[in-house]
Design a protein around this motif. Structure first.
Motif, PDB file in Angstrom:
ATOM      1  N   ASN A 249       0.767   6.320   0.948  1.00 52.00           N
ATOM      2  CA  ASN A 249      -0.286   5.361   0.618  1.00 52.00           C
ATOM      3  C   ASN A 249      -0.032   4.039   1.323  1.00 52.00           C
ATOM      4  N   VAL A 250      -1.114   3.325   1.598  1.00 46.41           N
ATOM      5  CA  VAL A 250      -0.999   1.984   2.171  1.00 46.41           C
ATOM      6  C   VAL A 250      -0.468   1.063   1.078  1.00 46.41           C
ATOM      7  N   CYS A 251       0.711   0.483   1.300  1.00 49.86           N
ATOM      8  CA  CYS A 251       1.320  -0.377   0.288  1.00 49.86           C
ATOM      9  C   CYS A 251       0.360  -1.509  -0.071  1.00 49.86           C
ATOM     10  N   GLY A 252       0.239  -1.776  -1.368  1.00 46.22           N
ATOM     11  CA  GLY A 252      -0.717  -2.773  -1.844  1.00 46.22           C
ATOM     12  C   GLY A 252      -0.207  -4.192  -1.894  1.00 46.22           C
ATOM     13  N   ALA A 253       0.953  -4.453  -1.305  1.00 48.50           N
ATOM     14  CA  ALA A 253       1.589  -5.771  -1.442  1.00 48.50           C
ATOM     15  C   ALA A 253       1.095  -6.738  -0.370  1.00 48.50           C
ATOM     16  N   ASP A 254      -0.030  -7.421  -0.641  1.00 53.56           N
ATOM     17  CA  ASP A 254      -0.533  -8.397   0.325  1.00 53.56           C
ATOM     18  C   ASP A 254      -0.026  -9.807   0.053  1.00 53.56           C
ATOM     19  N   VAL A 255       0.684 -10.001  -1.069  1.00 51.89           N
ATOM     20  CA  VAL A 255       1.207 -11.329  -1.388  1.00 51.89           C
ATOM     21  C   VAL A 255       2.731 -11.345  -1.277  1.00 51.89           C
ATOM     22  N   MET A 256       3.287 -10.342  -0.611  1.00 55.78           N
ATOM     23  CA  MET A 256       4.733 -10.264  -0.385  1.00 55.78           C
ATOM     24  C   MET A 256       5.009 -10.135   1.112  1.00 55.78           C
ATOM     25  N   ARG A 257       6.272 -10.315   1.476  1.00 59.78           N
ATOM     26  CA  ARG A 257       6.664 -10.170   2.879  1.00 59.78           C
ATOM     27  C   ARG A 257       6.635  -8.721   3.356  1.00 59.78           C
ATOM     28  N   THR A 258       6.531  -7.785   2.407  1.00 58.45           N
ATOM     29  CA  THR A 258       6.617  -6.359   2.703  1.00 58.45           C
ATOM     30  C   THR A 258       5.786  -5.971   3.920  1.00 58.45           C
ATOM     31  N   SER A 259       4.518  -6.393   3.951  1.00 61.08           N
ATOM     32  CA  SER A 259       3.623  -6.108   5.079  1.00 61.08           C
ATOM     33  C   SER A 259       3.132  -7.402   5.700  1.00 61.08           C
ATOM     34  N   ASN A 260       3.994  -8.412   5.682  1.00 58.59           N
ATOM     35  CA  ASN A 260       3.698  -9.711   6.296  1.00 58.59           C
ATOM     36  C   ASN A 260       2.409 -10.321   5.744  1.00 58.59           C
ATOM     37  N   PHE A 261       2.232 -10.201   4.434  1.00 61.74           N
ATOM     38  CA  PHE A 261       1.169 -10.881   3.689  1.00 61.74           C
ATOM     39  C   PHE A 261      -0.241 -10.448   4.082  1.00 61.74           C
ATOM     40  N   SER A 262      -0.430  -9.178   4.408  1.00 56.68           N
ATOM     41  CA  SER A 262      -1.787  -8.673   4.647  1.00 56.68           C
ATOM     42  C   SER A 262      -1.774  -7.159   4.521  1.00 56.68           C
ATOM     43  N   LEU A 263      -2.953  -6.552   4.496  1.00 49.69           N
ATOM     44  CA  LEU A 263      -3.090  -5.103   4.354  1.00 49.69           C
ATOM     45  C   LEU A 263      -3.838  -4.543   5.556  1.00 49.69           C
TER      46      LEU A 263
END
Length: 311
Positions: free
Chosen positions: A179-193
């Motif tokens: 699944n596309v990680c839902g973390a848009d407010v974390m550094r995980t995916s550099n703050f975007s989806l």
């Protein structure tokens, strides 16, 4: 090498996941479309959902950041290699952090409605009759994590680019759920989806030949070996009044073994012994013996990992 034959392709949009029947000998490529996107991944034995990819065992065998050449293992008592990482163009994945959840976003950020990996996984798995309780700890692809000297786990930004990918070769029939990680407010995916491309290939002979052999051991048990092979059909826990303990490998016996030491050997032991053992020569010697065994025969797997290949 023969070209791989494409069996299917999808593009996962942010907020979504996909449950895929990946049969033994097939490859799932998880690929960056734009770059900088983390992907969470669950995996189940297609014929027995109680066997699933286990981050703890995988972490023990391959460390915090499994990459090309690593296996994705199932939990005890099966402890089988389910998938093999055949290719990894970026080389940073994680088995340390849990999936993000609705609770995380409300407790940490104040969002009581926010896309998150647990809810996405639960919905994707629902196609195959699984429940939110069945979502397991994620294999986090393209996720850059570190452990500080103080023992804290941290997430750092990633630098993946379009086309970066991980190829997972199925060693048994599995239900693969990225699944596309839902973390848009974390550094995980550099703050975007961003979207992610999925491609299923038929493995070539060269792909199959690239997988190291893993041992098949007597201790790897399947439900036919269980005293209770039935899955509970209700949620409440109730004691079985007919239960009688039948623990394996008991009673445990302890045998004293005399180990004579020369004066030189005794002096060496005194030089190697750890203060924690005080005057207990037997405990100090056991520590020295098994420390030597780990270093001599287990190498990097001194935490108790299964031997792979010819090691």
């Amino acid at each position: 090498m023969n070209e791989r034959r494409i069996l299917s392709e999808w593009v996962m949009q942010p907020g979504t996941g996909k449950a895929i029947e990946l049969l033994a000998g097939q490859i799932l490529r998880i690929e960056q479309v734009e770059g900088l996107q983390c992907v969470d991944f669950n995996c189940f034995n297609l014929h027995d959902y109680k066997e699933f990819m286990h981050c703890g065992r995988t972490r023990t065998v391959h460390g915090f950041n499994p990459t090309k050449g690593a296996f994705l293992w199932s939990a005890p008592p099966r402890e089988r290699a389910l998938l093999y990482i055949l290719e990894d163009s970026y080389g940073r994945n994680d088995v340390l952090f849990p999936r993000c959840s609705a609770y995380v976003y409300e407790s940490a950020y104040g969002f009581d409605a926010h896309t998150n990996c647990h809810d996405i996984q639960a919905e994707a798995q629902r196609e195959y009759g699984l429940t939110p309780d069945d979502v397991h700890d994620s294999f986090n692809l393209f996720m850059c994590t570190e452990v500080t000297l103080e023992g804290r786990a941290t997430i750092t930004r990633q630098e993946t680019k379009a086309g970066d990918h991980v190829d997972l070769l199925a060693l048994v029939d599995v239900l693969a759920v990225p699944n596309v990680c839902g973390a848009d407010v974390m550094r995980t995916s550099n703050f975007s989806l961003k979207p992610i491309k999925l491609t299923v290939f038929e493995a070539t002979d060269a792909d199959l030949d690239a997988v190291p052999k893993v041992p098949v051991l007597k201790s790897q048990r399947t439900p036919r070996d269980f005293r209770n092979a039935e899955i509970k059909a209700d949620r409440a826990l109730r004691r079985d009044p007919s239960y009688m303990p039948e623990f394996v490998n008991v009673p445990i016996t302890i045998e004293e073994v005399a180990v004579p030491l020369s004066g030189e050997e005794a002096a060496m032991l005194d030089g190697l012994r750890l203060p924690v053992y005080g005057d207990d020569d037997g405990a100090a010697l056991r520590d020295v013996l098994f420390t030597w065994w780990e270093q001599r025969f287990l190498g990097a797997a001194e935490s108790g990992a299964p031997a792979i290949g010819d090691r």
